[in-house]
Design a protein around this motif. Structure first.
Motif, PDB file in Angstrom:
ATOM      1  N   THR A 209      -5.784  -1.082   1.299  1.00 37.56           N
ATOM      2  CA  THR A 209      -5.226  -0.530   0.039  1.00 37.56           C
ATOM      3  C   THR A 209      -5.584  -1.467  -1.165  1.00 37.56           C
ATOM      4  O   THR A 209      -4.917  -1.152  -2.261  1.00 37.56           O
ATOM      5  N   SER A 210      -6.437  -2.267  -0.976  1.00 34.50           N
ATOM      6  CA  SER A 210      -6.696  -3.197  -2.159  1.00 34.50           C
ATOM      7  C   SER A 210      -7.260  -2.329  -3.355  1.00 34.50           C
ATOM      8  O   SER A 210      -6.707  -2.788  -4.480  1.00 34.50           O
ATOM      9  N   LEU A 211      -7.997  -1.454  -3.232  1.00 32.08           N
ATOM     10  CA  LEU A 211      -8.498  -0.448  -4.420  1.00 32.08           C
ATOM     11  C   LEU A 211      -7.326   0.051  -5.082  1.00 32.08           C
ATOM     12  O   LEU A 211      -7.242  -0.051  -6.331  1.00 32.08           O
ATOM     13  N   ALA A 212      -6.507   0.779  -4.283  1.00 28.87           N
ATOM     14  CA  ALA A 212      -5.303   1.384  -4.718  1.00 28.87           C
ATOM     15  C   ALA A 212      -4.449   0.488  -5.616  1.00 28.87           C
ATOM     16  O   ALA A 212      -3.987   0.817  -6.599  1.00 28.87           O
ATOM     17  N   ARG A 213      -4.138  -0.510  -4.683  1.00 22.50           N
ATOM     18  CA  ARG A 213      -3.204  -1.624  -5.530  1.00 22.50           C
ATOM     19  C   ARG A 213      -3.800  -2.079  -6.894  1.00 22.50           C
ATOM     20  O   ARG A 213      -3.008  -2.287  -7.840  1.00 22.50           O
ATOM     21  N   THR A 214      -5.148  -2.370  -6.713  1.00 21.24           N
ATOM     22  CA  THR A 214      -5.603  -2.719  -8.418  1.00 21.24           C
ATOM     23  C   THR A 214      -5.587  -1.738  -9.263  1.00 21.24           C
ATOM     24  O   THR A 214      -4.991  -2.031 -10.508  1.00 21.24           O
ATOM     25  N   HIS A 215      -5.707  -0.552  -9.181  1.00 23.42           N
ATOM     26  CA  HIS A 215      -5.485   0.467 -10.250  1.00 23.42           C
ATOM     27  C   HIS A 215      -4.058   1.095 -10.436  1.00 23.42           C
ATOM     28  O   HIS A 215      -3.941   1.364 -11.294  1.00 23.42           O
TER      29      HIS A 215
END
Length: 220
Positions: A209-215
């Motif tokens: 979920t790194s992409l989700a957490r960034t956004h």
């Protein structure tokens, strides 16, 4: 530098004439392509490239031929010789118009063509290729992000639905749902995107979920 390249070409051609089957012949033929490239001898380069590909195929079959020409395309791409890179992929596609080798060619061509053609190349790559998970994920992400950035979010959301449905791993599904959040932001549905990304972070393991957490941080 040109003189040294000419000397290298002369030495290589001499070695290959006297010992055409010595163990390092494939690598020497690849180096010859580089030398002719550096001396701007187009006829010599084409001849050397053909000989290199033939030598690779002689020892490793079609798979080796494909790896060799894809390697040359990648080298031209790194050198920003876009036309030559595309010519390599076109040659691959001409020989293998269908199947997994064609899929490699379509994916390779995609970055060099306008957006309108790029989408088609990505879709052909997905339809023709039996990609392993990492490559399929990369192609889908590139295709979806391209359409999100072009504000073609309806198309992007359709591809996200397909990607999520076809996903074979938790990581793929998490990335698809993360991209859904980005598409929602692009169409102005920030509150919905915020709730969706929070759900993604909650439902999937942190390594997915790194992409989700960034956004999510940006939205918050």
């Amino acid at each position: 530098a040109l003189r040294k390249c000419a000397e290298a070409i002369e030495l290589a051609e001499s070695l290959l004439a006297k010992h055409p089957d010595f163990p390092e012949a494939i690598e020497l033929r690849r180096q010859l392509v580089l030398c002719y490239d550096m001396t701007a001898d187009e006829d010599g380069r084409q001849h050397a490239l053909n000989a290199y590909l033939a030598e690779a195929e002689k020892h490793g079959g079609s798979e080796a031929w494909v790896l060799a020409i894809v390697g040359e395309a990648a080298r031209y791409g790194r050198a920003q010789q876009d036309l030559r890179a595309v010519q390599c992929y076109d040659r691959l596609l001409a020989r293998f118009p269908k199947g997994r080798f064609a899929a490699i060619a379509h994916r390779g061509i995609a970055p060099y063509v306008p957006y309108e053609q790029r989408e088609q190349q990505y879709r052909l790559a997905l339809s023709e290729g039996d990609w392993e998970v990492r490559s399929r994920l990369s192609i889908n992400t590139e295709l979806i992000m391209m359409n999100i950035n072009r504000s073609r979010c309806r198309v992007a959301l359709e591809d996200i639905d397909r990607m999520a449905e076809e996903a074979k791993t938790e990581h793929e599904r998490a990335i698809a749902e993360s991209l859904r959040g980005l598409a929602l932001v692009q169409i102005g549905k920030d509150a919905r995107a915020l709730a969706h990304l929070r759900t993604v972070v909650q439902d999937y393991a942190p390594e997915h979920t790194s992409l989700a957490r960034t956004h999510l941080r940006q939205l918050e």
